[in-house]
Write a protein that holds these residues in place. Structure first.
Motif, short mmCIF file in Angstrom:
data_model
loop_
_atom_site.label_atom_id
_atom_site.label_comp_id
_atom_site.label_asym_id
_atom_site.label_seq_id
_atom_site.Cartn_x
_atom_site.Cartn_y
_atom_site.Cartn_z
N GLU A 1 -2.32 8.29 3.49
CA GLU A 1 -1.72 7.48 2.43
C GLU A 1 -2.66 7.41 1.23
OE1 GLU A 1 0.88 4.43 2.54
OE2 GLU A 1 1.94 6.21 3.21
N SER B 1 0.84 -1.20 0.00
CA SER B 1 0.00 0.00 0.00
C SER B 1 0.88 1.25 0.00
CB SER B 1 -0.96 -0.01 1.19
OG SER B 1 -0.26 0.28 2.37
N GLY B 2 2.09 1.13 0.56
CA GLY B 2 3.00 2.27 0.53
C GLY B 2 3.50 2.58 -0.87
N HIS C 1 -8.14 1.56 -1.99
CA HIS C 1 -7.14 1.75 -0.95
C HIS C 1 -7.81 2.09 0.38
CE1 HIS C 1 -4.05 3.82 1.38
NE2 HIS C 1 -3.20 3.06 0.73
N THR D 1 -3.29 7.85 9.44
CA THR D 1 -2.23 7.75 8.44
C THR D 1 -2.74 7.03 7.20
OG1 THR D 1 -1.47 5.85 9.69
CG2 THR D 1 -0.25 7.87 9.95
N ALA E 1 3.20 10.32 0.82
CA ALA E 1 3.16 8.86 1.00
C ALA E 1 4.38 8.39 1.79
CB ALA E 1 3.09 8.16 -0.34
N TYR F 1 4.09 9.67 5.59
CA TYR F 1 3.07 9.06 6.43
C TYR F 1 3.22 7.55 6.54
CZ TYR F 1 0.55 13.19 7.56
OH TYR F 1 0.21 14.39 8.10
N GLU F 2 4.09 6.98 5.67
CA GLU F 2 4.30 5.55 5.79
C GLU F 2 4.96 5.23 7.13
OE1 GLU F 2 5.90 3.93 2.31
OE2 GLU F 2 5.92 1.89 3.08
#
Lengths: 330, 189
Positions: free
Chosen positions: A212, A124-125, A250, A208, A154, A157-158
């Motif tokens: 993302e 997802s990152g 997502h 987060t 991205a 916040y990952e």
């Protein structure tokens, strides 16, 4: 029948079948999520939402889909054609790939990966990356700015996202989402027990996840008042549709992940496990939607400050407290 | 049935890796080069998965594809003034340098692999994430801590480099004065 079951036990065939089922289900659900979101937003705004196509506007998603397919497919003259065309598909791929490790019930998951949490976060990152590539390939300054913001956001916040997801991992002592859920069924949901770190980590995780997924209040990459439409400025028709559905998927899968990691997954007082998992996912998604239609957009520097000044130290502290708790618990 | 699928899977991934690697060195568009490199790194993660090392695969994706690749793309974008399609120089000197470096790296790797005795021919049957974690914190704890220190130093260095100079603290700044505003502080009201 037995032969079919035997065939399903083969990991490759199991993966293909479940992959096809989950992708099909997710894509159809996503279409109706747009209907739900429009209705829901309309209620929050004291409007009616879609009413014309079908009863209560229920056929609206189909009409939208048809419209998107019919629209002219424009590729800017100076664009990098290959990347421009590939980016939406790759974005959708990364969004869908998270579904592989989300357990909907004890038996219903595509892959019981030993390191499910890590995999979900890794994939997802990556979603911001093809968005950025598509933005760059558009050769449009607004798209490029939007893409830059998307990828910066991205990456930033990952970090708190991974740290907050580590709290249930440390508590359950496993990186497998299935085992984390089973631990919660035995010892209580992490959002409530042990009181303290779990609930904060849950809030952090959902926050987060919003960032993302570039959802309001974190949709700075496509801030339409500044950047036209951000990374998707040059995209038309179904390619834009792919970006949009990737975003919805997502958010949906992040809600599912939150439900599995913090709210006990398929745990419920009675009935079938899938129902509880889906119910929790839907509740979280409604919450996410509610936030989207209530709050305003952050400014870019506020966004970064929120992440680096509050969320990262907060998440580190939470992790420390959790570690101490686990150490004391023995 | 399974072994055939595995063999086919392995050779397809191997072909993808080799072809992407070839494209990394032959592509002239810098952004395309970085993306081909991404293909190489991502496919390597698939190889790790096939060798039942899912932890390595996930780390490979997070670190290389997610982190380093993004960093490289940022580097490409921010160090070139034109947003257009930057190309790499292709003269004989660069080619020579690249060839020497490539042969050297290949030699070191090949020597390392050939010199290591008793490499297992089969991957471990059980996924070994837990063993890996235990080994980090018991057997290799010194190396682990030294690495963390190195990363901490890198983070501090990045902050020092990126920090805006404050005239009152650091004396006069070279070049045009930038009106100092605390970056990242949310404004009240």
């Amino acid at each position: 029948m037995n032969e079919a079951l035997e065939l399903l036990a083969n990991p490759w065939i199991h993966g293909f079948v479940f992959g096809a089922v989950i992708v099909t289900a997710l894509m159809s659900v996503t279409a109706y999520i747009t209907w739900f979101e429009r209705k829901f937003a309309a209620r929050l705004h004291s409007r009616m939402g879609p009413t014309m196509v079908g009863p209560k506007g229920l056929l609206q998603p189909i009409a939208d889909g048809l419209k998107m397919i019919q629209k002219e497919d424009i590729v800017p003259r100076d664009a990098d054609r290959l990347l421009f065309n590939a980016a939406p598909a790759i974005t959708l791929f990364f969004a869908l790939a998270v579904a592989a490790v989300i357990p909907f019930s004890p038996g219903l998951l595509a892959s019981n990966l030993d390191i499910g949490v890590l995999y979900a976060l890794a994939v997802s990152g990556l979603m911001g990356f093809p968005v950025w590539v598509g933005a760059w390939a558009s050769n449009n300054k607004y798209a490029l700015f939007g893409g830059m913001r998307a990828v910066a956001q991205a990456i930033s916040y990952e970090i708190p996202m991974v740290l907050s997801a580590l709290v249930p991992v440390v508590l359950a002592g496993s990186l497998s989402i299935g085992q984390i859920v089973e631990y919660q069924i035995e010892h209580g949901w992490f959002a409530f027990w042990p009181p303290g770190p779990g609930i904060f980590a849950f809030v952090l995780f959902m926050l987060t996840a919003l960032a993302e997924g570039n959802r309001i209040p974190f949709d700075i990459p496509e801030a339409e008042s500044e950047l036209v439409a951000g990374p998707t400025t040059e995209y038309t028709g179904i390619k834009f549709g792919l970006f949009a559905s990737a975003e919805y998927i997502h958010s949906l899968l992040a809600s599912a992940l939150g439900a599995a990691l913090f709210l006990g997954g398929w745990d419920g007082p009675f009935g079938i496990p899938v129902f509880w998992m889906l119910l929790k996912t839907c509740m979280l998604f409604v919450g996410v939607t509610w936030i989207r239609w209530t709050l305003l957009r952050f400014r870019s520097d506020q966004l970064m400050a929120l992440c680096w000044v509050y969320l990262v130290p907060g998440a580190l502290g939470l992790l420390l407290i959790t570690g101490l708790y686990v150490h004391v618990r023995g | 049935m399974i072994s055939i699928l595995e063999t086919v899977g392995f050779y397809s991934v191997a072909i993808v890796i080799l072809y992407s690697g070839f494209r990394v060195v032959t592509t002239r568009n810098l952004v395309h080069t970085v993306l081909w490199l991404g293909m190489v790194l991502g496919s390597t993660a698939v190889v790790f998965l096939m060798l039942s090392a899912p932890f390595l695969a996930a780390i490979q994706i997070i670190l290389y594809t997610g982190g380093i690749l993004t960093l490289m793309l940022f580097g490409v974008m921010l160090t070139h003034r034109d947003y257009g399609f930057t190309t790499v120089p292709n003269d004989s000197r660069t080619q020579l340098q690249a060839a020497v470096l490539g042969v050297f790296t290949f030699g070191v790797l090949a020597f390392g692999i050939l010199a290591t005795p008793n490499l297992p021919s089969q991957p471990a049957a059980v996924p070994n994430t837990q063993k890996l974690g235990e080994a980090f914190l018991t057997e290799h704890v010194l190396a682990f801590e030294v690495l963390s220190l190195l990363l901490l130093a890198a983070v501090l260095g990045a902050i020092v480099l990126a920090r805006k100079q404050d005239p009152q603290v650091d004396g006069e700044v070279d070049g045009p004065r930038i009106p100092s505003r605390r970056v990242g502080q949310p404004q009240k009201g």
